[in-house]
Write a protein that holds these residues in place. Structure first.
Motif, short mmCIF file in Angstrom:
data_model
loop_
_atom_site.label_atom_id
_atom_site.label_comp_id
_atom_site.label_asym_id
_atom_site.label_seq_id
_atom_site.Cartn_x
_atom_site.Cartn_y
_atom_site.Cartn_z
N ALA A 6 0.83 -1.21 0.00
CA ALA A 6 0.00 0.00 0.00
C ALA A 6 0.86 1.26 0.00
O ALA A 6 0.56 2.24 -0.70
CB ALA A 6 -0.93 -0.01 1.21
N VAL A 7 1.94 1.24 0.77
CA VAL A 7 2.83 2.41 0.81
C VAL A 7 3.48 2.63 -0.55
O VAL A 7 3.55 3.76 -1.05
CB VAL A 7 3.92 2.22 1.90
CG1 VAL A 7 4.95 3.34 1.82
CG2 VAL A 7 3.28 2.19 3.28
N ALA A 8 3.96 1.55 -1.19
CA ALA A 8 4.58 1.68 -2.50
C ALA A 8 3.57 2.16 -3.55
O ALA A 8 3.88 3.03 -4.37
CB ALA A 8 5.16 0.33 -2.93
N ALA A 9 2.34 1.64 -3.50
CA ALA A 9 1.31 2.06 -4.44
C ALA A 9 0.94 3.53 -4.23
O ALA A 9 0.70 4.26 -5.20
CB ALA A 9 0.07 1.18 -4.29
N PHE A 10 0.91 3.96 -2.97
CA PHE A 10 0.59 5.36 -2.67
C PHE A 10 1.65 6.30 -3.24
O PHE A 10 1.33 7.35 -3.81
CB PHE A 10 0.48 5.56 -1.16
CG PHE A 10 0.15 6.97 -0.74
CD1 PHE A 10 -1.10 7.50 -0.97
CD2 PHE A 10 1.11 7.75 -0.12
CE1 PHE A 10 -1.41 8.81 -0.60
CE2 PHE A 10 0.81 9.05 0.26
CZ PHE A 10 -0.44 9.58 0.02
N PHE A 11 2.92 5.90 -3.12
CA PHE A 11 3.99 6.71 -3.70
C PHE A 11 3.84 6.82 -5.21
O PHE A 11 4.07 7.88 -5.81
CB PHE A 11 5.35 6.11 -3.34
CG PHE A 11 6.53 6.94 -3.75
CD1 PHE A 11 6.99 7.96 -2.94
CD2 PHE A 11 7.17 6.71 -4.97
CE1 PHE A 11 8.08 8.73 -3.33
CE2 PHE A 11 8.26 7.47 -5.36
CZ PHE A 11 8.71 8.49 -4.54
N ALA A 12 3.43 5.71 -5.85
CA ALA A 12 3.22 5.73 -7.30
C ALA A 12 2.03 6.62 -7.68
O ALA A 12 2.06 7.31 -8.70
CB ALA A 12 2.99 4.31 -7.80
N LEU A 13 0.98 6.60 -6.86
CA LEU A 13 -0.17 7.46 -7.13
C LEU A 13 0.20 8.94 -7.05
O LEU A 13 -0.35 9.77 -7.78
CB LEU A 13 -1.29 7.16 -6.13
CG LEU A 13 -2.11 5.89 -6.39
CD1 LEU A 13 -3.08 5.65 -5.24
CD2 LEU A 13 -2.87 6.00 -7.71
N TYR A 16 0.24 1.83 -13.06
CA TYR A 16 1.52 2.20 -12.45
C TYR A 16 1.46 1.96 -10.94
O TYR A 16 2.40 1.39 -10.36
CB TYR A 16 1.82 3.66 -12.75
CG TYR A 16 3.22 4.12 -12.43
CD1 TYR A 16 4.32 3.54 -13.05
CD2 TYR A 16 3.45 5.16 -11.53
CE1 TYR A 16 5.61 3.98 -12.78
CE2 TYR A 16 4.73 5.60 -11.25
CZ TYR A 16 5.80 5.01 -11.88
OH TYR A 16 7.08 5.44 -11.61
N ALA A 17 0.36 2.35 -10.33
CA ALA A 17 0.19 2.12 -8.88
C ALA A 17 0.06 0.63 -8.57
O ALA A 17 0.62 0.15 -7.58
CB ALA A 17 -1.04 2.88 -8.38
N LEU A 18 -0.66 -0.10 -9.43
CA LEU A 18 -0.79 -1.55 -9.23
C LEU A 18 0.57 -2.23 -9.30
O LEU A 18 0.91 -3.06 -8.45
CB LEU A 18 -1.73 -2.13 -10.28
CG LEU A 18 -1.83 -3.67 -10.30
CD1 LEU A 18 -2.44 -4.18 -9.00
CD2 LEU A 18 -2.65 -4.14 -11.50
N SER A 19 1.35 -1.88 -10.31
CA SER A 19 2.66 -2.49 -10.47
C SER A 19 3.58 -2.11 -9.30
O SER A 19 4.39 -2.93 -8.86
CB SER A 19 3.30 -2.07 -11.80
OG SER A 19 3.64 -0.70 -11.79
N ALA A 20 3.44 -0.87 -8.81
CA ALA A 20 4.23 -0.44 -7.66
C ALA A 20 3.86 -1.25 -6.43
O ALA A 20 4.73 -1.64 -5.63
CB ALA A 20 4.02 1.04 -7.40
N GLY A 21 2.55 -1.53 -6.26
CA GLY A 21 2.12 -2.34 -5.14
C GLY A 21 2.69 -3.75 -5.21
O GLY A 21 3.12 -4.32 -4.20
N VAL A 22 2.72 -4.33 -6.42
CA VAL A 22 3.30 -5.66 -6.60
C VAL A 22 4.79 -5.63 -6.29
O VAL A 22 5.32 -6.55 -5.64
CB VAL A 22 3.04 -6.17 -8.03
CG1 VAL A 22 3.77 -7.49 -8.27
CG2 VAL A 22 1.54 -6.35 -8.26
N ALA A 23 5.48 -4.58 -6.75
CA ALA A 23 6.90 -4.45 -6.44
C ALA A 23 7.10 -4.29 -4.93
O ALA A 23 8.09 -4.80 -4.37
CB ALA A 23 7.49 -3.24 -7.17
#
Length: 330
Positions: A99-106, A221-228
């Motif tokens: 969630a933190v990684a996806a938030f940064f991507a958003l 982009y946010a989805l892929s960041a969340g997976v990463a």
């Protein structure tokens, strides 16, 4: 009419097949047959998740980036800091890190994804460098060059304790790989996934038919960041340590090499690429710990030069050729 035909083809392409269970059956057999190599197996699972996250943006949306290691590192450090703060429940830690990684991507996506091509590559590379240097300077938070060692996490589901033999870590990472693959399949086989492929192939046409291109790109982009971020958290949990290498640009470059090796835009390509790349890397390092990249480089040159679509593309061509021969004989 043309768009509808392309959409139906894309949806059929990702229809589930029982053959897809074979890689996971092999992975389960690996657990019993080669127990001494479970740490390597865990690293392959984690790397495959990260490579899959990169394939989502490059292979399906056409977003070429060299800064994806930022999200891997954010996931790793988020899991480490949660552990340091006293929260050690592993599954919720992975979800929180994602969630933190996806938030940064958003936050960064609407600015970055207005760019295309070389400008986007250079800006994402710059962002990765800035974040890595910031982590180095914020040693009170990240540990700087010393990293964050001694991370402790609770037993998985309060039943499966982490052990030095790596059995729990391997099965845990494999389970996450399966979950991530199911989620990715669901996304790319949906109308949203078809729209992403339309943007990759012809962005102007998608804009002309009224598709919200930027918002869809930011979403994937946010989805892929969340997976990463999931991969980064698993990295922290399986190693019990997080250092600046988690934010290294090399992480993203290696993942890019894996999906090029196996075939960009193929979900299972991330798994195949991670397995082949890391097995070759491990074997070459045993042979020569200093010049192992030579083996990787030669392998990449041969695959790119002689196989259109990577390893999976070569297998598809071989299968099609055998099928034609069988039909000719009949």
């Amino acid at each position: 009419m043309t768009l509808a035909i392309e959409s139906s083809k894309a949806l059929v392409q990702y229809r589930f097949s029982t053959y897809e269970l074979i890689p996971f059956a092999v992975a389960i057999a690996f657990y019993f047959v080669l127990p001494d190599y479970l740490p390597l197996g865990t690293a392959i699972c984690v790397t495959a998740i990260f490579a899959l996250s990169l394939d989502l943006v490059i292979g399906y949306a056409g977003i070429v980036t060299l800064g994806h290691s930022v999200f891997f590192g954010i996931g790793a450090y988020s899991a480490a800091l949660l552990s340091r703060s006293g929260w050690g429940e592993p599954v919720s830690t992975v979800i929180a890190a994602a969630a933190v990684a996806a938030f940064f991507a958003l936050l960064s996506g609407p600015l970055l994804l207005r760019l295309r091509g070389l400008p986007l590559i250079m800006v994402t590379l710059g962002v990765a460098s800035v974040v890595s240097e910031a982590a180095n300077k914020l040693s009170w938070l990240t540990g700087g060059n010393d990293g964050l060692p001694g991370l402790i996490f609770d037993p998985v589901f309060k039943m499966f304790a982490w052990s030095i033999d790596g059995k729990t870590a391997y099965l845990y990472a494999l389970a996450w790989l399966f979950v991530v693959l199911i989620v990715a399949r669901t996304v790319v086989s949906s109308s949203f996934g078809v729209a992403l492929q339309g943007i990759r192939q012809n962005e102007l046409r998608m804009r002309l038919i009224g598709a919200p291109v930027l918002s869809q790109l930011v979403a994937v982009y946010a989805l892929s960041a969340g997976v990463a971020g999931v991969a980064g958290a698993l990295y922290a949990q399986s190693n019990g340590f997080v250092g600046l290498e988690a934010l290294s640009v090399d992480q993203g470059v290696f993942a890019l090499a894996m999906i090029v090796l196996s075939g960009i835009g193929r979900l299972y390509g991330a798994i195949v690429g991670a397995v082949v790349y890391m097995v070759v890397q491990y074997t070459a390092q045993q042979w020569d710990p200093y010049y192992w990249m030579l083996a990787i480089g030669v392998m990449l040159v041969l695959v790119v030069r002689f196989s259109k679509g990577g390893i999976l593309g070569a297998l598809d061509a071989l299968s099609a050729g055998l099928k034609r021969r069988m039909e000719t004989r009949l």
